[in-house]
Design a protein around this motif. Structure first.
Motif: not given
Length: 252
Positions: A24-31, A33-38, A100-102
């Protein structure tokens, strides 16, 4: 049986809590949409989920026996928990290094940059030459403009290394990044109508047209650009007047 079910329930609750906290922490911080899909992280989540939410508690249900000596029961559960922790560490480390960072605009396209794409030497250079946009472990994904450097020799070197596959692209060099707003005039020139965009099949365009209509987005304006991430891509929609991103749509 009641003892087994109680052990199963406690184990499942503990596993679900740990998994929710970390992922959950990783999702809220970095993943988001659209991070988790890409990034295509679904296979990692499936592996971790199977081990931590299905296999671990189920094995506890099988081996939990009130007649078993406590030392033996503790040993068996300890082995199961160790395997679960190893799977969780693997999943968390994979997601961390691939986060994803950028989201960059460079030349004629939008591209996602993951933490694993930027070498340590480039991070050092970015922190020295471009600290405002340099990556740090705590930085969430940022939208940036990634133009080629002003120096013609440096620009040519990057282009040649990218074309011939012998080096890194400018999107992997944060020292050259500039604020997103500074690249908007050039981004406007790259926007296209849905029907004019390559890399989308006829079926995908029809599906996108339907969803754009449902969301009140114009499909016949120059307001769209593909956002690339690994082997996947999405369609980024912009307000033609303000160039604010209005939607990011999955092509399928």
């Amino acid at each position: 049986m009641r003892f087994r079910l109680k052990a199963f329930g406690l184990h499942l609750t503990g596993s679900a809590s740990a998994l929710t906290l970390i992922l959950g922490g990783l999702y809220v911080g970095w993943y988001r949409w659209p991070g988790w899909y890409l990034t295509g992280v679904l296979h990692v989540l499936i592996i971790v989920g199977i081990v931590d939410l299905a296999l671990g508690p189920t094995l506890t249900l099988i081996i939990a026996n009130p007649r078993k000596p406590r030392r033996e029961l503790a040993r068996d559960i300890g082995i199961i928990v160790t395997v679960q922790i190893a799977a969780l560490i693997y999943g968390a480390a994979t997601l961390w290094h691939g986060r994803p960072i950028y989201y960059t605009f460079s030349a004629d396209r939008l591209e996602m940059v993951q933490a694993s794409d930027v070498e340590g030497s480039e991070i050092v250079l970015a922190r020295r030459q471009n600290p405002a946009l340099a990556p740090h472990w705590y930085c969430r994904p940022r939208w940036v403009w990634a133009p080629l450097p002003d120096n013609p020799e440096e620009a040519a070197k990057i282009v040649n290394s990218t074309v011939f596959g012998s080096g890194r692209d400018v999107i992997d060099m944060p020292r050259y990044f500039k604020p997103w707003d500074q690249g908007l005039p050039k981004l406007r020139d790259q926007l296209a109508r849905l029907d004019d965009i390559k890399y989308l099949s006829r079926a995908q365009k029809q599906s996108l047209r339907t969803r754009m209509s449902e969301q009140g987005l114009a499909a016949d304006e120059r307001n769209a650009l593909i956002l690339w991430g690994g082997s996947r891509h999405v369609l980024a929609m912009f307000d033609p007047a303000t160039l604010r991103i209005t939607a990011i749509l999955k092509p399928d």
